[in-house]
Design a protein around this motif. Structure first.
Motif, PDB file in Angstrom:
ATOM      1  N   ALA A  39     -11.824  19.887  67.280  1.00  0.00           N
ATOM      2  CA  ALA A  39     -10.621  20.274  66.553  1.00  0.00           C
ATOM      3  C   ALA A  39      -9.413  19.582  67.157  1.00  0.00           C
ATOM      4  N   GLY A  40      -9.481  19.245  68.456  1.00  0.00           N
ATOM      5  CA  GLY A  40      -8.362  18.565  69.087  1.00  0.00           C
ATOM      6  C   GLY A  40      -8.041  17.260  68.405  1.00  0.00           C
ATOM      7  N   ILE A  41      -9.061  16.452  68.127  1.00  0.00           N
ATOM      8  CA  ILE A  41      -8.807  15.129  67.547  1.00  0.00           C
ATOM      9  C   ILE A  41      -8.520  15.215  66.054  1.00  0.00           C
ATOM     10  N   PHE A  42      -9.147  16.147  65.359  1.00  0.00           N
ATOM     11  CA  PHE A  42      -8.967  16.237  63.917  1.00  0.00           C
ATOM     12  C   PHE A  42      -7.759  17.078  63.523  1.00  0.00           C
ATOM     13  N   VAL A  43      -7.356  17.989  64.388  1.00  0.00           N
ATOM     14  CA  VAL A  43      -6.252  18.898  64.063  1.00  0.00           C
ATOM     15  C   VAL A  43      -5.038  18.615  64.934  1.00  0.00           C
ATOM     16  N   LEU A  44      -5.226  18.621  66.262  1.00  0.00           N
ATOM     17  CA  LEU A  44      -4.074  18.490  67.158  1.00  0.00           C
ATOM     18  C   LEU A  44      -3.462  17.096  67.130  1.00  0.00           C
ATOM     19  N   SER A  45      -4.241  16.083  66.830  1.00  0.00           N
ATOM     20  CA  SER A  45      -3.655  14.742  66.756  1.00  0.00           C
ATOM     21  C   SER A  45      -2.613  14.680  65.650  1.00  0.00           C
ATOM     22  N   GLY A  46      -2.915  15.278  64.501  1.00  0.00           N
ATOM     23  CA  GLY A  46      -1.945  15.321  63.408  1.00  0.00           C
ATOM     24  C   GLY A  46      -0.751  16.187  63.738  1.00  0.00           C
ATOM     25  N   LEU A  47      -0.992  17.327  64.354  1.00  0.00           N
ATOM     26  CA  LEU A  47       0.115  18.194  64.756  1.00  0.00           C
ATOM     27  C   LEU A  47       1.010  17.492  65.764  1.00  0.00           C
ATOM     28  N   ALA A  48       0.397  16.777  66.710  1.00  0.00           N
ATOM     29  CA  ALA A  48       1.178  16.072  67.723  1.00  0.00           C
ATOM     30  C   ALA A  48       2.039  14.989  67.090  1.00  0.00           C
ATOM     31  N   VAL A  49       1.478  14.247  66.148  1.00  0.00           N
ATOM     32  CA  VAL A  49       2.250  13.201  65.479  1.00  0.00           C
ATOM     33  C   VAL A  49       3.384  13.808  64.670  1.00  0.00           C
ATOM     34  N   SER A  50       3.150  14.944  64.029  1.00  0.00           N
ATOM     35  CA  SER A  50       4.230  15.591  63.263  1.00  0.00           C
ATOM     36  C   SER A  50       5.334  16.084  64.188  1.00  0.00           C
ATOM     37  N   ASN A  51       4.995  16.341  65.461  1.00  0.00           N
ATOM     38  CA  ASN A  51       6.005  16.791  66.424  1.00  0.00           C
ATOM     39  C   ASN A  51       6.805  15.630  67.009  1.00  0.00           C
ATOM     40  N   VAL A  52       6.107  14.597  67.501  1.00  0.00           N
ATOM     41  CA  VAL A  52       6.777  13.539  68.263  1.00  0.00           C
ATOM     42  C   VAL A  52       6.356  12.137  67.841  1.00  0.00           C
ATOM     43  N   GLY A  53       5.784  11.974  66.669  1.00  0.00           N
ATOM     44  CA  GLY A  53       5.423  10.650  66.202  1.00  0.00           C
ATOM     45  C   GLY A  53       4.475   9.924  67.149  1.00  0.00           C
ATOM     46  N   ALA A  54       4.720   8.628  67.318  1.00  0.00           N
ATOM     47  CA  ALA A  54       3.848   7.826  68.175  1.00  0.00           C
ATOM     48  C   ALA A  54       3.932   8.230  69.633  1.00  0.00           C
ATOM     49  N   ALA A  55       4.990   8.952  69.997  1.00  0.00           N
ATOM     50  CA  ALA A  55       5.090   9.442  71.376  1.00  0.00           C
ATOM     51  C   ALA A  55       3.989  10.447  71.685  1.00  0.00           C
ATOM     52  N   ALA A  56       3.257  10.868  70.648  1.00  0.00           N
ATOM     53  CA  ALA A  56       2.094  11.719  70.883  1.00  0.00           C
ATOM     54  C   ALA A  56       1.100  11.033  71.810  1.00  0.00           C
ATOM     55  N   ILE A  57       1.091   9.689  71.781  1.00  0.00           N
ATOM     56  CA  ILE A  57       0.224   8.958  72.712  1.00  0.00           C
ATOM     57  C   ILE A  57       0.599   9.305  74.144  1.00  0.00           C
ATOM     58  N   ALA A 192       2.350  -3.310  64.813  1.00  0.00           N
ATOM     59  CA  ALA A 192       2.900  -2.889  66.104  1.00  0.00           C
ATOM     60  C   ALA A 192       4.328  -2.384  65.978  1.00  0.00           C
ATOM     61  N   SER A 193       5.104  -2.932  65.073  1.00  0.00           N
ATOM     62  CA  SER A 193       6.507  -2.524  64.935  1.00  0.00           C
ATOM     63  C   SER A 193       6.628  -1.084  64.484  1.00  0.00           C
ATOM     64  N   VAL A 194       5.719  -0.640  63.648  1.00  0.00           N
ATOM     65  CA  VAL A 194       5.747   0.759  63.197  1.00  0.00           C
ATOM     66  C   VAL A 194       5.501   1.694  64.375  1.00  0.00           C
ATOM     67  N   VAL A 195       4.536   1.359  65.204  1.00  0.00           N
ATOM     68  CA  VAL A 195       4.198   2.204  66.351  1.00  0.00           C
ATOM     69  C   VAL A 195       5.338   2.225  67.364  1.00  0.00           C
ATOM     70  N   THR A 196       5.882   1.058  67.701  1.00  0.00           N
ATOM     71  CA  THR A 196       6.960   1.003  68.700  1.00  0.00           C
ATOM     72  C   THR A 196       8.218   1.692  68.197  1.00  0.00           C
ATOM     73  N   SER A 197       8.523   1.555  66.912  1.00  0.00           N
ATOM     74  CA  SER A 197       9.698   2.211  66.347  1.00  0.00           C
ATOM     75  C   SER A 197       9.563   3.725  66.425  1.00  0.00           C
ATOM     76  N   SER A 198       8.395   4.233  66.045  1.00  0.00           N
ATOM     77  CA  SER A 198       8.166   5.687  66.114  1.00  0.00           C
ATOM     78  C   SER A 198       8.190   6.169  67.551  1.00  0.00           C
ATOM     79  N   MET A 199       7.657   5.368  68.452  1.00  0.00           N
ATOM     80  CA  MET A 199       7.663   5.726  69.869  1.00  0.00           C
ATOM     81  C   MET A 199       9.096   5.830  70.379  1.00  0.00           C
ATOM     82  N   THR A 200       9.931   4.836  70.069  1.00  0.00           N
ATOM     83  CA  THR A 200      11.319   4.809  70.546  1.00  0.00           C
ATOM     84  C   THR A 200      12.109   6.004  70.032  1.00  0.00           C
ATOM     85  N   GLU A 201      11.882   6.388  68.792  1.00  0.00           N
ATOM     86  CA  GLU A 201      12.636   7.477  68.185  1.00  0.00           C
ATOM     87  C   GLU A 201      12.360   8.820  68.851  1.00  0.00           C
TER      88      GLU A 201
END
Length: 806
Positions: A39-57, A192-201
């Motif tokens: 459930a972590g990868i199928f559920v929490l990954s989406g929740l994490a991205v909705s919280n902090v975008g690429a910074a979820a990494i 890569a630009s999409v990921v870095t932009s979301s990370m920076t934000e």
């Protein structure tokens, strides 16, 4: 002496309390990966991205790093203690205190909460994706699917670990293949630009990063599932560390890639338009809001976009099986913690029972299933909202109350839901992990030379970093879950005191150190009983002779004790194998009393520590005194004087204590020295000396040391002390002496050379001034070549303050 009969007080069913080792390296890795890729990868990954975008990494990597520090401790402990119970067992083995119950309590609540998260996620996805596909009526509650699956998993775990391990390997292999398929589709359009932009934000939002890291930490707790099942893993010292780090390294890479794919999707205009069509939304902006509020299904919709309907349903089915396998691994691990706690007398003994035919801890499994059901119903059904409901929607409990026509309403401030059960699980498990790292530091201090198999580098710095990191995550847990976690700990403490108040002390003793052999001799109701623990076969004859002399003098009887011991990491049941050896030691000791009129009873107890076996026997049989042997050497450890077993018996016995060190020369006892300074301990010494002297027809010298410069009044006081002690020794030849010397201990040690036996009472210093008997008796005992008996009267001081003050 009449013929003795052996009595076994534990039946054969109880003896067979061992679990077969049938999980290999692949199975152990599957346990870890199966728990982490769920459930972590199928559920929490989406929740994490909705919280902090690429910074979820960053959040996933931080959670993995924190988990890795603690995983080091688990790897070392699992090699030392290959026993089911995981973190709880490690802490309990290092810290010999009932406070470790709190760690176990945290684990037995944290594991079911984790499983509840997995199964609640299963219910959510099943309701959103499978209900429409199979045309299941929406009137059937969404949580039914989760409860049905829970019942099946409980049945699998009741069946046995061999089936469970095979099941885990198959399901884990399938879902890894599905995730690779998802990544293949999603990474085709990598930008890569999409990921870095979301990370920076999002990188500057430290609070959200902290909350998200705490949220996703549960995904990396699979290493605990591996260690918790150590008792069933083949070659645990090799396979457990390997399985932990293989699974964690693999999963960390997978999570980072999944986050990248989801970020690419939610920032893709075409995906948002696709999502708007699929969910019946008005446009891309509505789709963005939908993703923000329903992040738990983002991966599912991304799979549909990248792989088409067929790929979508393949991923959905894989996700459901993934959640199922994680819940299965967690149920397995949670039930083993309860089994370990029952073995330690930290849960009622019923949870140690193994099924007579399946050989599984079925009561522990059933309790785990019950707790999971409770969490699912309370967190996600009653105090949660249905899948896809708008923010602020009515909680299930209010819908239920309305259906009953009651005018009651639970305020929305009590809303919990999927986030809350996840954070609650993290709160309970993180608390346990903090203590595991502290236990690693103490283990290195307590047992520096033990063979560890795997050694954590840079101790204590690595566990200290782990403790700090776990604390940081703990304070970032969602406030509601934090409060509920504290309440759960209070309930745990209350349960402990309520349960222990109903558990008879004698029952506790028999569970911790069972009596497995009893040699009985008819007694004529004698009131005095002397317990004699037998440890060194070479000194049995001398110890028994002393015991017989004292028992005859008091018209009493003897209780001879032998202990069958196993290491801390080995279940109590293992020690049944050495009972026959201890039985022979017991019978040999008892045979020395055959020519006397002293009744002798004997028992063999099993346990992890000799001190527990002795103290439990003394308390359970209400002995008046205990005579224990001592090897005559001190300890290099500052807090240990005569040896950890002897020290503890002297300090904690609820009766008189006599410690005998056998001299270097074995000879008949013709003369006895009794150094005295008066007081109750000297009185006990004089009575012991009288008993031996009377039985052996020996002479006694009662002596007191004075300074060469002592005044006449001081000498007179000394003569009075000697006379009072000598008066207690009747029916034997007694001489009274004043010995001159600058150093009392040196003078007494020198005088012992003139006697076969010296009996000396404990000094009368408070515990602030002495460790066991006091400096003087301990020095004499260590330095004298002849046999020494040190005595300590039980004064029944109920106030600890009185013991610590002069």
């Amino acid at each position: 002496m009449t013929d003795s009969s052996a009595e076994t007080t534990t039946d054969s069913a109880d003896i067979q309390t061992e679990l077969d080792r049938d999980i290999g390296l692949v199975g152990a890795v599957a346990l870890g990966v199966g728990t982490m890729i769920a459930a972590g990868i199928f559920v929490l990954s989406g929740l994490a991205v909705s919280n902090v975008g690429a910074a979820a990494i960053v959040s996933f990597l931080a959670a993995a790093l924190v988990a890795s520090f603690t995983a080091f401790a688990y790897a070392e402990f699992a090699a030392i203690y290959p026993e089911s119970g995981g973190g709880y067992m490690y802490v309990a083995n290092v810290f010999d205190t009932d406070l470790t119950y709190i760690v176990g309590w945290s684990m037995i609540l944290g594991y079911p909460a984790s499983a509840a998260f997995y199964l609640a996620s299963f219910s959510d996805w099943f309701y959103r994706f499978i209900y429409p596909a199979l045309s299941i009526p929406q009137a059937i509650p969404y949580w039914i699917a989760g409860l049905v699956v829970l019942a099946l998993l409980v049945g699998v775990n009741l069946k046995g670990t061999e089936e469970t391990g095979l099941f885990q390997i198959v399901v884990t292999g399938l879902k890894v293949a599905l995730i690779i398929l998802f990544l293949y589709g999603g990474l085709q359009g990598f930008d890569a630009s999409v990921v870095t932009s979301s990370m920076t934000e999002n990188l500057n939002d430290l609070r959200q990063l902290g909350l998200t890291t705490a949220l996703v930490f549960i995904t990396f707790f699979g290493f605990e599932a591996i260690a918790t099942n150590a008792e069933e893993i083949e070659k645990p010292s090799e396979n457990i560390p390997r399985a932990i780090f293989i699974s964690m390294g693999f999963v960390t890479v997978i999570y980072a890639l999944v986050v990248v794919v989801i970020v690419l999707a939610v920032n893709n205009g075409e995906f948002l338009e696709f999502l708007a069509q699929q969910a019946g939304l008005s446009g891309s902006e509505a789709a963005k809001n939908f993703v923000a509020q329903n992040g738990e299904i983002s991966m599912g919709r991304a799979a549909q976009y990248y792989l088409g309907d067929f790929g979508f349903y393949v991923i959905i089915v894989g996700a459901l099986f993934s959640m199922l396998s994680a819940a299965n691994a967690t149920i397995l691990a949670g039930s083993r913690v309860k089994l370990a706690m029952a073995r330690r007398n930290h849960l009622p003994e019923q949870f140690e029972d193994l099924h007579p035919s399946l050989n599984t801890p079925y009561k522990s499994v059933l309790l785990t299933g019950g707790l999971i059901t409770f969490y699912m119903l309370v967190f996600t059904v009653l105090l949660g909202t249905p899948p896809g409901a708008e923010e602020g929607a009515t909680m299930g409990v209010n819908n239920f109350l309305s259906s009953l026509g009651l005018g009651l309403h639970v305020p929305h401030v009590f809303h919990l839901g999927l986030h809350a059960v996840t954070h609650f699980a993290d709160f309970m498990l993180l608390g346990g992990l903090i203590f595991v790292n502290l236990a690693l530091i103490q283990s290195r201090r307590k047992r520096p030379n033990i063979d560890r198999g795997f050694t954590v580098p840079f101790v204590p710095w690595v566990p200290i970093i782990a403790v700090v990191a776990n604390l940081v995550l703990l304070v970032n847990v969602e406030p509601k879950a934090f409060v509920v976690g504290l309440l759960a700990q209070v309930i745990g403490v209350g349960f402990w005191f309520a349960w222990k108040s109903t558990d008879p002390e004698e029952t506790q003793f028999e569970r911790e150190t069972p009596t497995v052999v009893t040699e009985r001799e008819p007694s004529d109701g004698r009131e005095y009983q002397l317990a004699v623990p037998i440890a060194n076969p070479e000194h049995v004859e001398q110890m028994m002779q002393t015991a017989i002399d004292i028992a005859e003098d008091r018209d009493g009887e003897l209780l001879v004790l032998s202990a069958a011991l196993v290491p801390e990491q080995t279940p109590i049941s293992e020690s049944y194998r050495s009972v026959d050896d201890e039985r022979e030691v017991l019978r040999k000791a008892m045979s020395y009393a055959e020519d006397s009129d002293v009744p002798v009873n004997g028992i063999v107890r099993i346990g992890h520590r000799a001190s527990d076996a002795i103290l439990h026997t003394v308390e359970q049989h209400d002995c008046d005194a205990v005579l224990i042997g001592w090897r005559g050497r001190g300890s290099h450890r500052r807090e240990v004087v005569l040896g950890s077993t002897v020290d503890r018996v002297v300090k904690e016995s609820p009766c008189d204590v006599l410690v005998e060190k056998i001299g270097s020369q074995s000879a008949d006892t013709d003369s006895v020295l009794v150094p005295t300074a008066g007081g109750p301990h000297a009185e006990l010494a004089s009575k012991a000396a009288r008993a031996v002297a009377h039985a052996e027809d020996a002479t006694v010298e009662v002596a007191h040391v004075v300074s060469p410069l002592a005044s006449e009044s001081e000498r007179e006081s000394a003569r009075e002390i000697v006379a009072e002690t000598a008066a207690l020794i009747d029916d034997v030849s007694v001489t009274q002496s004043l010995l001159e010397g600058e150093n009392v201990a040196d003078t007494i040690v020198e005088r012992t050379d003139d006697h076969d036996l010296t009996v000396i009472g404990a000094t009368r210093e408070s515990e602030l001034q002495q460790l066991v008997f006091g400096a003087l008796p301990e020095t004499v005992g260590q330095r004298a070549d002849s046999t020494i008996i040190m005595t300590k009267r039980h004064l029944d001081i109920t106030s600890r303050l009185a013991q610590w003050l002069p």
